[in-house]
Design an enzyme around this catalytic site. Structure first.
Site, PDB file in Angstrom:
ATOM      1  N   LYS A   1       0.850  -1.202   0.000  1.00 31.24           N
ATOM      2  CA  LYS A   1       0.000   0.000   0.000  1.00 31.24           C
ATOM      3  C   LYS A   1       0.879   1.243   0.000  1.00 31.24           C
ATOM      4  CE  LYS A   1      -1.547   1.891   3.970  1.00 31.24           C
ATOM      5  NZ  LYS A   1      -1.257   3.312   4.143  1.00 31.24           N
ATOM      6  N   ASN A   2       1.872   1.292   0.895  1.00 24.22           N
ATOM      7  CA  ASN A   2       2.657   2.523   1.055  1.00 24.22           C
ATOM      8  C   ASN A   2       3.586   2.784  -0.112  1.00 24.22           C
ATOM      9  OD1 ASN A   2       1.252   3.053   3.321  1.00 24.22           O
ATOM     10  ND2 ASN A   2       2.834   2.347   4.737  1.00 24.22           N
TER      11      ASN A   2
ATOM     12  N   ARG B   1      -3.777  10.423   3.395  1.00 26.32           N
ATOM     13  CA  ARG B   1      -2.583  11.236   3.628  1.00 26.32           C
ATOM     14  C   ARG B   1      -1.726  11.297   2.378  1.00 26.32           C
ATOM     15  NH1 ARG B   1      -1.500  14.503   7.220  1.00 26.32           N
ATOM     16  NH2 ARG B   1       0.687  13.967   7.202  1.00 26.32           N
TER      17      ARG B   1
ATOM     18  N   CYS C   1      -4.633  12.995  12.072  1.00 27.75           N
ATOM     19  CA  CYS C   1      -5.525  11.835  12.065  1.00 27.75           C
ATOM     20  C   CYS C   1      -5.364  11.231  13.458  1.00 27.75           C
ATOM     21  CB  CYS C   1      -5.164  10.847  10.961  1.00 27.75           C
ATOM     22  SG  CYS C   1      -3.644  10.012  11.267  1.00 27.75           S
TER      23      CYS C   1
ATOM     24  N   ARG D   1       0.619  14.736  12.408  1.00 27.15           N
ATOM     25  CA  ARG D   1       1.034  14.476  11.019  1.00 27.15           C
ATOM     26  C   ARG D   1       1.313  15.751  10.222  1.00 27.15           C
ATOM     27  NH1 ARG D   1      -1.353   8.964   8.755  1.00 27.15           N
ATOM     28  NH2 ARG D   1       0.729   8.971   7.857  1.00 27.15           N
ATOM     29  N   PRO D   2       2.236  16.575  10.691  1.00 28.64           N
ATOM     30  CA  PRO D   2       2.598  17.797   9.971  1.00 28.64           C
ATOM     31  C   PRO D   2       3.334  17.463   8.662  1.00 28.64           C
ATOM     32  CG  PRO D   2       4.145  17.401  11.722  1.00 28.64           C
ATOM     33  CD  PRO D   2       3.088  16.354  11.865  1.00 28.64           C
ATOM     34  N   ILE D   3       3.451  18.462   7.785  1.00 32.82           N
ATOM     35  CA  ILE D   3       4.234  18.250   6.546  1.00 32.82           C
ATOM     36  C   ILE D   3       5.313  19.321   6.416  1.00 32.82           C
ATOM     37  CG2 ILE D   3       2.447  16.982   5.257  1.00 32.82           C
ATOM     38  CD1 ILE D   3       1.803  19.659   3.819  1.00 32.82           C
TER      39      ILE D   3
ATOM     40  N   ASP E   1       4.171   0.604  12.029  1.00 32.13           N
ATOM     41  CA  ASP E   1       2.903   0.092  11.493  1.00 32.13           C
ATOM     42  C   ASP E   1       2.612  -1.329  11.951  1.00 32.13           C
ATOM     43  OD1 ASP E   1       3.266   1.782   8.279  1.00 32.13           O
ATOM     44  OD2 ASP E   1       2.670   2.499  10.255  1.00 32.13           O
TER      45      ASP E   1
ATOM     46  N   ILE F   1       7.656   6.933  16.954  1.00 33.36           N
ATOM     47  CA  ILE F   1       7.384   7.636  15.695  1.00 33.36           C
ATOM     48  C   ILE F   1       6.140   8.515  15.799  1.00 33.36           C
ATOM     49  CG2 ILE F   1       6.948   7.367  13.218  1.00 33.36           C
ATOM     50  CD1 ILE F   1       9.699   6.261  14.003  1.00 33.36           C
TER      51      ILE F   1
ATOM     52  N   ARG G   1      -8.716  -0.066   3.757  1.00 38.12           N
ATOM     53  CA  ARG G   1      -7.808   0.873   3.086  1.00 38.12           C
ATOM     54  C   ARG G   1      -6.443   0.229   2.830  1.00 38.12           C
ATOM     55  NH1 ARG G   1      -7.021   6.333   6.000  1.00 38.12           N
ATOM     56  NH2 ARG G   1      -5.404   6.280   4.399  1.00 38.12           N
TER      57      ARG G   1
HETATM   58  C1  EPZ Z   1       4.368   6.860   6.230  1.00 37.34           C
HETATM   59  O1  EPZ Z   1       3.707   7.990   6.798  1.00 37.34           O
HETATM   60  C2  EPZ Z   1       3.338   5.760   6.191  1.00 37.34           C
HETATM   61  N1  EPZ Z   1       2.234   6.173   5.329  1.00 37.34           N
HETATM   62  C3  EPZ Z   1       2.822   5.463   7.606  1.00 37.34           C
HETATM   63  O2  EPZ Z   1       1.976   4.322   7.502  1.00 37.34           O
HETATM   64  C4  EPZ Z   1       4.006   5.082   8.488  1.00 37.34           C
HETATM   65  O3  EPZ Z   1       3.547   4.926   9.830  1.00 37.34           O
HETATM   66  C5  EPZ Z   1       5.083   6.154   8.426  1.00 37.34           C
HETATM   67  O4  EPZ Z   1       5.459   6.415   7.066  1.00 37.34           O
HETATM   68  C6  EPZ Z   1       6.334   5.749   9.186  1.00 37.34           C
HETATM   69  O5  EPZ Z   1       6.849   4.562   8.631  1.00 37.34           O
HETATM   70  C7  EPZ Z   1       2.422   6.128   3.992  1.00 37.34           C
HETATM   71  O6  EPZ Z   1       3.476   5.755   3.503  1.00 37.34           O
HETATM   72  C8  EPZ Z   1       1.249   6.546   3.162  1.00 37.34           C
HETATM   73  P1  EPZ Z   1       6.729  10.077   8.239  1.00 37.34           P
HETATM   74  P2  EPZ Z   1       4.421   9.444   6.737  1.00 37.34           P
HETATM   75  O7  EPZ Z   1       6.758  11.298   7.396  1.00 37.34           O
HETATM   76  O8  EPZ Z   1       5.214   9.552   5.502  1.00 37.34           O
HETATM   77  C9  EPZ Z   1       6.940  13.409  11.611  1.00 37.34           C
HETATM   78  C10 EPZ Z   1       0.052   3.066   7.672  1.00 37.34           C
HETATM   79  O9  EPZ Z   1      -0.516   2.571   8.654  1.00 37.34           O
HETATM   80  N2  EPZ Z   1       6.941  14.351  10.488  1.00 37.34           N
HETATM   81  O10 EPZ Z   1       7.854   9.096   8.169  1.00 37.34           O
HETATM   82  O11 EPZ Z   1       3.379  10.462   7.032  1.00 37.34           O
HETATM   83  C11 EPZ Z   1       5.566  12.780  11.813  1.00 37.34           C
HETATM   84  O12 EPZ Z   1       4.746  13.614  12.601  1.00 37.34           O
HETATM   85  C12 EPZ Z   1       0.576   4.475   7.762  1.00 37.34           C
HETATM   86  O13 EPZ Z   1       0.256   2.478   6.572  1.00 37.34           O
HETATM   87  C13 EPZ Z   1       7.131  15.709  10.752  1.00 37.34           C
HETATM   88  O14 EPZ Z   1       7.287  16.114  11.893  1.00 37.34           O
HETATM   89  O15 EPZ Z   1       5.395   9.287   7.992  1.00 37.34           O
HETATM   90  C14 EPZ Z   1       5.894  11.489  12.513  1.00 37.34           C
HETATM   91  O16 EPZ Z   1       6.105  11.750  13.897  1.00 37.34           O
HETATM   92  C15 EPZ Z   1       0.288   5.128   9.101  1.00 37.34           C
HETATM   93  N3  EPZ Z   1       7.114  16.591   9.708  1.00 37.34           N
HETATM   94  C16 EPZ Z   1       7.228  11.079  11.896  1.00 37.34           C
HETATM   95  O17 EPZ Z   1       7.787  12.277  11.326  1.00 37.34           O
HETATM   96  C17 EPZ Z   1       6.955  16.170   8.423  1.00 37.34           C
HETATM   97  O18 EPZ Z   1       6.969  17.024   7.508  1.00 37.34           O
HETATM   98  C18 EPZ Z   1       7.094  10.016  10.822  1.00 37.34           C
HETATM   99  O19 EPZ Z   1       6.458  10.575   9.755  1.00 37.34           O
HETATM  100  C19 EPZ Z   1       6.752  14.792   8.171  1.00 37.34           C
HETATM  101  C20 EPZ Z   1       6.760  13.895   9.215  1.00 37.34           C
END
Ligand code: EPZ
Length: 419
Positions: A22-23, A92, A116, A121-123, A304, A326, A397
């Site tokens: 999925k990811n 997302r 969520c 989940r900031p970007i 996950d 995380i 999903r």
């Molecule tokens: C991806 O989310 C996955 N989703 C998530 O899986 C997974 O938990 C996560 O990676 C970690 O492996 C998809 O790939 C669609 P991150 P993502 O950016 O990219 C912080 C599932 O169940 N962060 O690695 O959103 C954030 O808040 C889902 O399949 C910032 O602070 O994860 C978190 O604490 C749930 N600023 C950490 O980093 C940012 O701009 C990890 O986030 C981006 C992230």
């Protein structure tokens, strides 16, 4: 809306075939927009997240032909329209259209709601990287307008090895002028899958899968055929189910290397496993040893799989702990598990303890997110009596054909639509 009904406490035997990740799929589909010709991607999982991305592609006017697990996409004539909130908020991963459309048109306008159940989940890391490449960002109440006269390669240091930011910045850099270096990049298998897809189109990306990725900008990306990597989180979920209830249960079409952290934890729990080139056979042991789990970025223990693992820990003989590093709010499933007879307690926002073994009893419970839902499916399979999981759409999903896959190996599980 849907609910899942399970008659539990049945051993499971036979074979479960793992689907495409999925990811990975949710990044490959937006990445296809960058191609100047038609692309084909195989092993696409039939899950609602891909349906939502297909909807965005259709909205933008792309040619999309999805037949079984193959999707053909031609974005050469798409319009750069504002992506409305009712579509982008469904998942997302719609944020990957930021990097893809910025790269293709030097402009993207879309609504992107944050947050969520698992966290804020900031970007900010995505946006900081876009700015480093020369983009200007205007944001007002979840509406983002990102523009650039041109995108120029540079060195970007990620404060955190964010999966989404790493992939989004690869998408933004692949047609930029000059060379981009992403330092402290995430190393998840889906990042390698996306980089390979783009390289198959003629991109010049090296280092994917390591913490430093180099992207040399190119002007044109040609047609290619690609395949989604097997879903190691889906595989891990079924391996946890097999550890709880397996009677010679085989999980096939996997890449064991992607699951080393989980395999090592299951070994620590005395779970007997036969590991093949592309499969794992598991029998649930009479007694499971308790363990301590700490989630980390890849190749550490995947966040996950933390929630599915929590259910297995309710069956371990002793006290186990989970340290979630995380996400800031990823223990909501524990409250639902306790309704079924588990003995889980929160030690802090990021730490929980689970004592076992507990006899789980079927109840009506609520899925609060995708992997919390998976945790409840495992609890339902273990529990005596009937478990009803509400909000089961979360589960659909990310787990292709979960009802069929589990029924085939002996589970009594069904899906019901509710108004
Ligand atoms: C991806 O989310 C996955 N989703 C998530 O899986 C997974 O938990 C996560 O990676 C970690 O492996 C998809 O790939 C669609 P991150 P993502 O950016 O990219 C912080 C599932 O169940 N962060 O690695 O959103 C954030 O808040 C889902 O399949 C910032 O602070 O994860 C978190 O604490 C749930 N600023 C950490 O980093 C940012 O701009 C990890 O986030 C981006 C992230």
């Amino acid at each position: 809306m849907h609910k899942i009904i399970i008659e539990g406490n049945r051993k499971l035997s036979g074979e479960i075939k793992i689907s495409g990740s999925k990811n990975s799929a949710v990044a490959l589909v937006p990445a296809a927009v960058l191609c100047d010709e038609k692309v084909s991607i195989a092993n696409i999982p039939n899950i609602s997240d891909v349906d939502s991305l297909e909807q965005i592609l259709n909205y933008l006017g792309a040619y999309v032909d999805r037949n079984g697990d193959i999707i053909k996409i031609d974005s050469s004539k798409i319009e750069n329209k504002v992506i409305p909130e009712e579509i982008s908020k469904k998942l997302r991963a719609s944020y990957y259209f930021m990097g893809a459309l910025l790269s293709k048109f030097k402009k993207v306008e879309m609504y992107f709601p944050g947050g969520c159940s698992i966290g804020e989940r900031p970007i900010n890391l995505h946006l900081k990287g876009f700015e480093a490449l020369g983009a200007k960002i205007e944001e007002k109440e979840n509406f983002f307008r990102i523009t650039a006269d041109k995108l120029v390669g540079t060195k970007i240091n990620l404060d955190f090895a964010s999966v989404g930011a790493t992939i989004n910045l690869i998408l933004a850099a692949v047609k930029a002028e000059g060379t981009t270096i992403i330092a402290n990049a995430a190393k998840e298998p889906h990042i390698v899958n996306v980089a390979t897809f783009l390289n198959n189109m003629g991109a010049k990306i090296s280092g994917a899968g390591t913490s430093e990725i180099k992207i040399e900008g190119v002007k044109y990306l040609h047609s290619c055929f690609h395949e989604v990597v097997p879903d190691y989180i889906e595989a891990g979920t079924y391996m946890i189910i097999a550890s709880a209830l397996g009677n010679n249960l085989k999980i096939s079409n996997i890449i064991p290397d992607h699951l080393e952290a989980l395999i090592s934890k299951l070994e620590e729990m005395d779970v007997p496993m036969q590991i093949g080139v592309d499969y794992i056979k598991i029998d649930s042991p009479v007694c499971l040893k308790p363990v301590n789990i700490k989630t980390q970025v890849y190749p550490g223990f995947p966040t996950d799989l933390q929630q599915p693992m929590a259910t297995l820990l309710t069956q371990a003989d002793g006290v186990s702990t989970i340290h979630e590093t995380i996400w800031e709010n990823r223990f909501l499933n524990l409250f639902e598990l306790n309704k079924m007879g588990a003995k889980a307690s929160l030690l802090s926002n990021s730490k929980a303890s689970i004592s076992g073994p507990s006899e789980l009893i079927g109840k009506t419970v609520m899925a609060t997110d995708l992997r919390a839902g998976a945790s409840l499916v495992i609890a339902g399979l273990l529990a005596k009596g009937t478990t009803i999981i509400e909000n089961a759409d979360y589960i659909l999903r990310g787990y292709e054909n979960i009802i069929e896959k589990l029924s085939k190996v002996g589970a009594k599980i069904s899906l019901e639509e509710i108004e």
